[in-house]
Design a protein around this motif. Structure first.
Motif, short mmCIF file in Angstrom:
data_model
loop_
_atom_site.label_atom_id
_atom_site.label_comp_id
_atom_site.label_asym_id
_atom_site.label_seq_id
_atom_site.Cartn_x
_atom_site.Cartn_y
_atom_site.Cartn_z
N ALA A 1 -31.21 99.18 159.38
CA ALA A 1 -30.83 100.07 158.36
C ALA A 1 -30.16 101.26 158.60
O ALA A 1 -29.09 101.55 157.80
CB ALA A 1 -32.32 100.55 157.45
N ALA A 2 -30.33 101.74 159.68
CA ALA A 2 -29.59 103.10 159.91
C ALA A 2 -28.37 102.78 160.32
O ALA A 2 -27.37 103.28 160.04
CB ALA A 2 -30.32 103.91 161.18
N CYS B 1 -21.64 94.05 158.70
CA CYS B 1 -22.31 95.38 159.13
C CYS B 1 -23.52 94.83 159.98
O CYS B 1 -23.81 95.26 161.02
CB CYS B 1 -22.70 96.19 157.99
SG CYS B 1 -23.13 97.75 158.77
N ILE B 2 -24.41 94.03 159.38
CA ILE B 2 -25.51 93.46 160.09
C ILE B 2 -25.18 92.71 161.49
O ILE B 2 -26.00 93.02 162.50
CB ILE B 2 -26.62 92.69 159.08
CG1 ILE B 2 -26.94 93.50 158.12
CG2 ILE B 2 -27.49 92.03 159.80
CD1 ILE B 2 -27.83 92.81 156.98
N ALA B 3 -24.20 92.04 161.30
CA ALA B 3 -23.64 91.24 162.69
C ALA B 3 -23.36 92.21 163.64
O ALA B 3 -23.75 92.21 164.87
CB ALA B 3 -22.64 90.20 162.36
N VAL B 4 -22.72 93.46 163.52
CA VAL B 4 -22.28 94.37 164.29
C VAL B 4 -23.60 95.08 164.87
O VAL B 4 -23.69 95.26 166.27
CB VAL B 4 -21.36 95.32 163.54
CG1 VAL B 4 -20.97 96.17 164.51
CG2 VAL B 4 -20.05 94.56 163.29
N ALA B 5 -24.50 95.22 164.13
CA ALA B 5 -25.66 96.03 164.43
C ALA B 5 -26.60 95.30 165.49
O ALA B 5 -27.17 95.73 166.28
CB ALA B 5 -26.46 96.31 163.21
N VAL C 1 -28.29 101.37 154.93
CA VAL C 1 -29.33 100.92 153.76
C VAL C 1 -30.57 101.38 154.08
O VAL C 1 -30.74 101.89 155.46
CB VAL C 1 -29.19 99.40 153.44
CG1 VAL C 1 -27.68 98.98 152.96
CG2 VAL C 1 -29.45 98.71 154.47
N THR C 2 -31.45 101.21 153.36
CA THR C 2 -33.11 101.62 153.67
C THR C 2 -33.58 100.44 154.37
O THR C 2 -33.22 99.12 154.03
CB THR C 2 -33.78 101.52 152.04
OG1 THR C 2 -33.89 100.35 151.33
CG2 THR C 2 -33.23 102.75 151.41
N HIS D 1 -35.28 94.33 154.90
CA HIS D 1 -36.60 93.51 154.41
C HIS D 1 -36.20 92.55 153.42
O HIS D 1 -36.60 91.30 153.72
CB HIS D 1 -37.72 94.41 154.21
CG HIS D 1 -38.89 93.34 154.07
ND1 HIS D 1 -39.60 92.84 154.93
CD2 HIS D 1 -39.57 93.21 152.66
CE1 HIS D 1 -40.57 91.80 154.59
NE2 HIS D 1 -40.75 92.48 153.15
N LYS D 2 -35.53 92.95 152.19
CA LYS D 2 -35.18 92.11 151.38
C LYS D 2 -34.33 90.96 151.79
O LYS D 2 -34.31 90.04 151.53
CB LYS D 2 -34.81 92.83 149.94
CG LYS D 2 -35.86 93.62 149.36
CD LYS D 2 -35.22 94.33 148.08
CE LYS D 2 -36.23 95.27 147.56
NZ LYS D 2 -35.51 95.88 146.37
N TYR D 3 -33.23 91.52 152.62
CA TYR D 3 -32.46 90.56 153.17
C TYR D 3 -33.08 89.54 153.89
O TYR D 3 -32.70 88.30 153.88
CB TYR D 3 -31.25 91.23 154.07
CG TYR D 3 -30.22 92.02 153.19
CD1 TYR D 3 -29.88 91.66 151.75
CD2 TYR D 3 -29.88 93.32 153.92
CE1 TYR D 3 -29.02 92.80 151.26
CE2 TYR D 3 -28.93 94.13 153.34
CZ TYR D 3 -28.63 93.68 151.84
OH TYR D 3 -27.76 94.76 151.27
N GLU D 4 -34.07 89.98 154.75
CA GLU D 4 -34.73 89.08 155.83
C GLU D 4 -35.48 88.04 155.09
O GLU D 4 -35.82 86.87 155.55
CB GLU D 4 -35.66 89.82 156.92
CG GLU D 4 -34.54 90.39 157.74
CD GLU D 4 -35.27 91.23 158.82
OE1 GLU D 4 -36.65 91.08 158.73
OE2 GLU D 4 -34.61 91.68 159.99
N SER D 5 -36.15 88.59 154.06
CA SER D 5 -37.01 87.57 153.19
C SER D 5 -35.92 86.76 152.08
O SER D 5 -36.91 85.68 151.57
CB SER D 5 -37.94 88.39 152.35
OG SER D 5 -38.66 89.17 153.27
N GLY D 6 -34.75 86.99 152.19
CA GLY D 6 -34.13 85.97 151.24
C GLY D 6 -34.42 86.20 149.76
O GLY D 6 -33.97 85.66 148.86
N LEU D 7 -35.09 87.54 149.59
CA LEU D 7 -35.05 87.92 148.06
C LEU D 7 -33.77 88.62 147.64
O LEU D 7 -33.88 88.79 146.39
CB LEU D 7 -36.29 89.12 148.14
CG LEU D 7 -37.65 88.54 148.56
CD1 LEU D 7 -38.55 89.87 148.73
CD2 LEU D 7 -38.23 87.47 147.82
N CYS D 8 -33.03 88.87 148.16
CA CYS D 8 -31.73 89.59 147.85
C CYS D 8 -30.43 89.07 148.46
O CYS D 8 -30.53 88.83 149.75
CB CYS D 8 -31.94 91.10 148.06
SG CYS D 8 -30.52 92.16 147.57
#
Length: 118
Positions: free
Chosen positions: A61-62, A88-92, A66-67, A72-79
């Motif tokens: 998140a940092a 950005c997540i791939a870079v992190a 994002v928060t 968590h919503k991304y990982e859960s497939g909820l969003c």
């Protein structure tokens, strides 16, 4: 008097290519079930990679601005996430974006067998 617009040969060829559908292009309609399956697959891949690197939701998140709840919503497939957010997540997570799509199946295989399940 308007100035005439001149198009390059490449622009004209691109426009012509886009105007007529090609026999090589296969339509892949995105149904709600397909969209849900893709988001869940991406989320599982994100979680797996994050855990592999021993990172927390807060760490990702940092890095992405994002928060941790959003991660968590991304990982859960909820969003669903934008392409730039996935990048950005791939870079992190120190991995190429393609990593998240490696095991993704074609839409025909994702669609439920019973149309009433969607």
């Amino acid at each position: 008097m308007e100035t005439p617009i001149h198009f390059s040969a490449a622009a004209i060829a691109m426009r012509a290519a886009n105007a007529s559908p090609s026999a090589r292009v296969r339509l892949a309609p995105i149904t709600p079930a397909t969209n849900r399956a893709i988001q869940q697959r991406l989320g599982r891949a994100i979680r797996q990679r994050r855990r592999m690197l021993d990172l927390t939701l807060q760490d990702i998140a940092a890095s992405c601005g994002v928060t941790f709840q959003q991660v968590h919503k991304y990982e859960s497939g909820l969003c669903s996430m934008s392409a730039s957010q996935l990048w950005c997540i791939a870079v992190a997570l120190e991995t190429p974006v393609a990593y998240f799509y490696d095991a993704l199946v074609t839409p025909e295989l994702v669609a439920p067998a019973d149309p009433d399940i969607a």
